[in-house]
Design an enzyme around this catalytic site. Structure first.
Site, mmCIF file in Angstrom:
data_model
loop_
_atom_site.group_PDB
_atom_site.id
_atom_site.type_symbol
_atom_site.label_atom_id
_atom_site.label_comp_id
_atom_site.label_asym_id
_atom_site.label_seq_id
_atom_site.Cartn_x
_atom_site.Cartn_y
_atom_site.Cartn_z
ATOM 1 N N TRP A 353 -5.528 21.853 -13.005
ATOM 2 C CA TRP A 353 -4.159 21.484 -12.612
ATOM 3 C C TRP A 353 -4.147 20.504 -11.444
ATOM 4 O O TRP A 353 -3.089 20.108 -10.964
ATOM 5 C CB TRP A 353 -3.356 22.740 -12.226
ATOM 6 C CG TRP A 353 -3.793 23.380 -10.921
ATOM 7 C CD1 TRP A 353 -5.050 23.445 -10.412
ATOM 8 C CD2 TRP A 353 -2.946 24.024 -9.957
ATOM 9 N NE1 TRP A 353 -5.057 24.118 -9.214
ATOM 10 C CE2 TRP A 353 -3.778 24.477 -8.910
ATOM 11 C CE3 TRP A 353 -1.578 24.273 -9.871
ATOM 12 C CZ2 TRP A 353 -3.278 25.169 -7.793
ATOM 13 C CZ3 TRP A 353 -1.089 24.952 -8.763
ATOM 14 C CH2 TRP A 353 -1.928 25.391 -7.745
ATOM 15 N N ASP A 354 -5.362 20.090 -10.981
ATOM 16 C CA ASP A 354 -5.443 19.331 -9.730
ATOM 17 C C ASP A 354 -4.680 18.013 -9.746
ATOM 18 O O ASP A 354 -4.394 17.447 -8.698
ATOM 19 C CB ASP A 354 -6.911 19.087 -9.354
ATOM 20 C CG ASP A 354 -7.685 20.381 -9.188
ATOM 21 O OD1 ASP A 354 -7.526 21.273 -10.043
ATOM 22 O OD2 ASP A 354 -8.439 20.514 -8.220
ATOM 23 N N GLU A 492 -6.875 32.877 -7.245
ATOM 24 C CA GLU A 492 -7.865 33.394 -8.205
ATOM 25 C C GLU A 492 -8.513 34.700 -7.768
ATOM 26 O O GLU A 492 -9.366 35.229 -8.470
ATOM 27 C CB GLU A 492 -8.929 32.329 -8.461
ATOM 28 C CG GLU A 492 -8.323 31.067 -9.069
ATOM 29 C CD GLU A 492 -9.347 30.061 -9.549
ATOM 30 O OE1 GLU A 492 -10.428 29.978 -8.951
ATOM 31 O OE2 GLU A 492 -9.034 29.335 -10.524
ATOM 32 N N LYS A 612 -6.986 33.933 -2.204
ATOM 33 C CA LYS A 612 -7.931 32.817 -2.085
ATOM 34 C C LYS A 612 -7.208 31.552 -1.614
ATOM 35 O O LYS A 612 -7.728 30.765 -0.850
ATOM 36 C CB LYS A 612 -8.568 32.554 -3.455
ATOM 37 C CG LYS A 612 -9.475 31.346 -3.506
ATOM 38 C CD LYS A 612 -10.027 31.118 -4.906
ATOM 39 C CE LYS A 612 -10.920 29.893 -4.956
ATOM 40 N NZ LYS A 612 -11.376 29.566 -6.306
ATOM 41 N N GLN A 613 -6.007 31.367 -2.144
ATOM 42 C CA GLN A 613 -5.321 30.092 -1.900
ATOM 43 C C GLN A 613 -3.813 30.282 -1.992
ATOM 44 O O GLN A 613 -3.335 31.306 -2.483
ATOM 45 C CB GLN A 613 -5.768 29.069 -2.921
ATOM 46 C CG GLN A 613 -5.395 29.395 -4.344
ATOM 47 C CD GLN A 613 -6.282 28.652 -5.335
ATOM 48 O OE1 GLN A 613 -7.229 29.200 -5.870
ATOM 49 N NE2 GLN A 613 -5.940 27.403 -5.584
HETATM 50 C C1 BGC Z 1 -9.255 26.484 -7.401
HETATM 51 C C2 BGC Z 1 -8.332 25.908 -8.436
HETATM 52 C C3 BGC Z 1 -8.705 24.465 -8.706
HETATM 53 C C4 BGC Z 1 -10.169 24.379 -9.096
HETATM 54 C C5 BGC Z 1 -10.612 22.956 -9.323
HETATM 55 C C6 BGC Z 1 -10.699 26.309 -7.842
HETATM 56 O O1 BGC Z 1 -11.551 26.752 -6.843
HETATM 57 O O2 BGC Z 1 -9.013 27.854 -7.206
HETATM 58 O O3 BGC Z 1 -7.003 25.994 -7.980
HETATM 59 O O4 BGC Z 1 -7.933 23.945 -9.718
HETATM 60 O O5 BGC Z 1 -10.953 24.931 -8.064
HETATM 61 O O6 BGC Z 1 -10.433 22.180 -8.178
#
Ligand code: BGC
Length: 820
Positions: A353-354, A492, A612-613
């Protein structure tokens, strides 16, 4: 310090992987890591070359499960070039370093021109001193060409010198340690076709399952007469050149390489194409000239400057790597943007989704690239429809990880390197990826006004994503609310409720709120289409009045969980235990990969209020305060600045920034409230790839979302630009640390919008010659700026000041206000 140079003095095997990733050169079609031309993959070096969109799939056995695995393929290495005195050993920086024979070593990446330079002095084992100057480009002018120029000076000897130049097809995908027991042998190795004599080298290969044919041709020339011998082997085309060198007389070797694949346009057979291209190519200086010009043009479209040299340098580095991954050359290639660039093999080159963090910068500078990335998604609608149908739903279910054809590429098990255990991976349940795609379509439309794109492609994506979420939502009669069950949010660390066997969470607030927003915008998009197009699209999608009523109902009644006066990350979050952050920080120091730490202890983050985020907080990044309030109001929930402040204060200390995207979002959100803390977080995010802040992740590929996101933060957050309702809105929030910020923008086809923002002033100028005026909104004011004029208003401490006086200045013929 220069704003345009990334320089390294000395040779350090420990950080070589990081340098290689950061010194990658590319042009949107292919990219090559900044490994020394003489190096091979040996644990210190990893000379990877990746071609956009070239994936290959191999069966694998992972954690006792049979599966398959699509990789962005490590292509033949075009770099190999080394030398030795005829009776000496081949140049090897590592051996020389170990044996104290590496007298000096400097590496420099020129961001403005896209040139990687290496200056080395080395002594061989017989005591002969060599001086080496190497320049390298991957042409931004001709996307098929790369060139390496090597000048060797024998400082204290004369005699025969042997130079070896090759194309190495014996490479495999082995750039990421934790994937090494997965099959990585993606290339078939043909015998090189010997051209003989001074003819170019030619190496053909093909990927194993996707059957993409690849050809590389190399022309090596020397400034002094050379005797050539072909050195060929299976998958390896090489040439030895024997020359005589005189003490202190430089010898220059120029290697020009052409790279083609069967995916390229206007090509009959890629080997022939590569030979023709390399034969017709100019010398290094000519190629460098055209390449520099191409970069000058790109930088002109990327004007963005702050009065802090180090910050500016890293912003330039980020823009540089973004444009090396996707460029005007990739527009026709039908490729997505890999989360880790074309810079390494992390995440196997997959697309996540970046692009949510990447597209805003591109849209305001290179709308054609942004559009191409959206087209990558549009072309994969059939795959997303099939995925939705297989899951028993209508509409389009985009994959969390995407590669060549848009099927779900997320692995089902992953390795915790800390415990050595393979664990179930449920991240494919991040259905919100589809919402990000639909959101990107709408934002693109808002910023460009590209009604044709919306009508032909964008509205279809939005409606199919909306349809999927409207169908996924379950009606709960007891509460008269719709619920979205069994998904994961962006965080995540949470993939299930503690004690529950089935993976997935219910009512992830980010997913539910954004789903409602997307459904409403999809209906807006439909309403915007001219009647005939609307009817045609509705018929094609079999979109009935009844289904639209369902959309409207879901948009009015979706459940959003709350607890303690804040939005809950998901239903049941309130009952999780608080996490003992201090104890873990004290014990482990860096706890960004808390999931791995806890799993190794036999624990799970699912039990804790520890993310995590950014998850709920993503809402404050993706939607403006007005948009978020509007969704919550429409759903009948509490909303407004007090809820926002409480929710932000609640989640910030409960999030450990295990993804670089997270600190970016936090810096963005805090910029509205706490300028100093936000600036510090911004600086940390800015340095995360440069310093490999996540200890070992950047060598495997840069984090393109955070890279592009930091640049976008400067323009959309600090300069306060947003684009909706047909006008450019300005709400500057310049951090105290920045004295002046300047941007050159493109908005709805207008080139030549120059914006200057200082602590005491904001000014917008439209260059003379612009076709029509622009409309901006500033506070309650609607302003029209005519070509050749500027508008300005005072600021107080970088923010709009009440009672600002508006002035309009005639720039005069030919005068512009270009950012410096
Ligand atoms: C993140 C995701 C991201 C992916 C690729 C993962 O560590 O949790 O949000 O899309 O890395 O950058």
């Amino acid at each position: 310090m220069s704003r345009w140079v990334l320089a390294y003095d000395g040779y350090d095997p420990e950080t070589e992987g990081l340098r290689e990733a950061l010194c990658t050169l590319g042009n949107g079609c292919f990219a090559t890591r900044g490994a020394g031309p003489e190096s091979t993959a040996d644990g210190v070096h990893y000379p990877g070359t990746y071609i956009a969109g070239c994936y290959d799939r191999l069966p694998a056995e992972i954690g006792g499960r049979r599966t398959d695995n699509a990789d962005l393929v490590n292509m033949p290495n075009w770099l190999p070039l080394t030398f030795r005195a005829d009776d000496g050993e081949w140049f090897d920086a590592d051996a020389a370093h170990r044996e104290d024979r590496l007298l000096s070593y400097r590496q420099e990446l020129d961001l403005r021109r896209g040139v990687l330079t290496r200056l080395v002095r080395v002594r061989d084992r017989a005591g002969r001193t060599f001086r080496l100057a190497q320049r390298r480009i991957v042409s931004m002018d001709d996307p098929h060409l790369a060139a390496l120029e090597t000048t060797i000076v024998a400082e204290d000897w004369s005699g025969p010198l042997r130079i070896r130049s090759a194309l190495d097809g014996r490479v495999v995908n082995a750039g990421v340690e934790r994937y090494r027991n997965l099959p990585g042998d993606h290339l078939t190795r043909a015998e090189p076709t010997s051209q003989g004599g001074p003819e170019p080298l030619l190496l053909r290969a093909s990927t194993v399952s996707s059957q993409i044919r690849i050809a590389m041709a190399a022309r090596t020339r020397t400034t002094v007469p050379a005797h050539r011998t072909d050195v060929a082997d299976r998958g390896w085309a090489g040439q030895d050149l024997a020359v005589d060198v005189q003490e202190n007389a430089p010898v220059t070797v120029e290697k020009v390489v052409a790279v083609f694949t069967s995916r390229d346009r206007a090509v009959e057979e890629c080997g022939e194409a590569a030979l023709a291209a390399v034969t017709g190519a100019g010398g290094f200086d000519a190629l460098l000239g055209a390449h520099t010009l191409a970069w000058t043009r790109l930088w002109r479209r990327c004007q963005l400057s702050v009065d802090q040299v180090e910050v500016q340098r890293v912003l330039n580095l980020h823009i540089f790597h973004l444009l090396q991954t996707v460029s005007e050359h990739s527009v026709d290639l039908d490729v997505g943007v890999p989360a880790r660039g074309l810079h390494g093999e992390a995440y196997r080159g997959h697309v996540f989704w970046d692009e949510l963090f990447i597209l805003p910068f591109l849209t305001l500078r290179f709308p054609e690239i942004a559009r191409a990335l959206l087209m990558y998604r549009w072309r994969r609608l059939p795959a997303a429809r099939r995925a939705a149908a297989a899951a028993g739903h209508r509409g389009a279910m985009y994959p969390w990880q995407s590669a060549a054809d848009g099927r779900e590429e997320t692995q089902r098990v992953h390795l915790n390197p800390r415990s050595g255990r393979w664990l179930p991976d449920h991240t494919h349940l991040q259905r919100h990826v589809g919402l990000a795609i639909a959101h990107n379509v709408w934002r693109f439309y808002e910023a460009t006004g590209d009604a044709e794109f919306l009508a032909e492609y964008g509205a279809e994506i939005m409606l199919e994503v909306a349809r999927f979420f409207a169908d996924l939502a379950d009606y709960d009669r007891s509460t008269d609310r719709y619920r979205i069950r069994g998904v994961m949010g962006p965080d995540e660390y949470h993939d299930a409720l503690p004690g529950r066997d089935t993976p997935g969470l219910d009512d992830n607030a980010y997913t539910n709120v954004l789903a409602v927003w997307v459904i409403r915008r999809a209906l807006d998009a439909l309403a915007l289409l001219p009647e005939d197009r609307r009817t045609e699209l509705s018929e094609r999608l079999a979109l009935t009045r009844e289904e639209i009523t369902r959309f409207e109902d879901v948009a009015a009644k979706t459940h959003v969980p709350f607890h303690d006066g804040v939005i809950s990350q998901f239903d049941g979050y309130a009952d999780l235990e608080e996490f003992d952050w201090d104890r873990y920080r004290e014990r482990y120091g860096d706890i960004r990969r808390l999931d791995r730490i806890l799993e190794a202890e036999g624990e799970t983050p699912n039990r804790y209020k520890a993310s995590k985020q950014a998850d709920v907080l993503m809402l404050f990044y993706v939607l403006s305060p007005d948009e978020l309030d509007d969704v919550l109001r429409h759903l009948g929930y509490d909303h407004g600045p007090a809820l926002a402040a409480r929710t932000i204060a609640y989640y910030l200390p409960r999030t450990c920034d295990g993804s670089t995207l997270s600190s970016l979002v936090h810096a963005w959100i805090l910029a509205h409230t706490d300028g100093d803390e936000a600036w510090e977080i911004f600086l940390d995010t800015l340095r995360s790839d440069l310093t490999d802040a996540q200890h070992g992740t950047t060598p495997e590929g840069v984090h393109l979302g955070a890279m592009a996101g930091t640049v976008d933060l400067v323009q959309r957050c600090y300069a306060g630009i947003s684009t909706h309702g047909g006008t450019l809105h300005l709400a500057p929030r310049l951090p105290p640390a920045v004295g002046e910020l300047r941007l050159g923008l493109r908005y709805r086809g207008h080139w030549g919008i120059d914006l200057t923002c200082r602590q005491d002033l904001i000014r917008v100028a439209l260059r003379p010659g612009a076709a029509s005026p622009i409309h901006i909104t500033y506070g309650a004011e609607d302003i029209e700026i005519q070509p050749g004029t500027s508008w300005q208003s005072p600021l107080r401490d970088g923010r709009p000041a009440a009672g600002g006086r508006l002035t309009e200045t005639d720039l005069g013929p030919g005068r512009t206000e270009r950012p410096g």
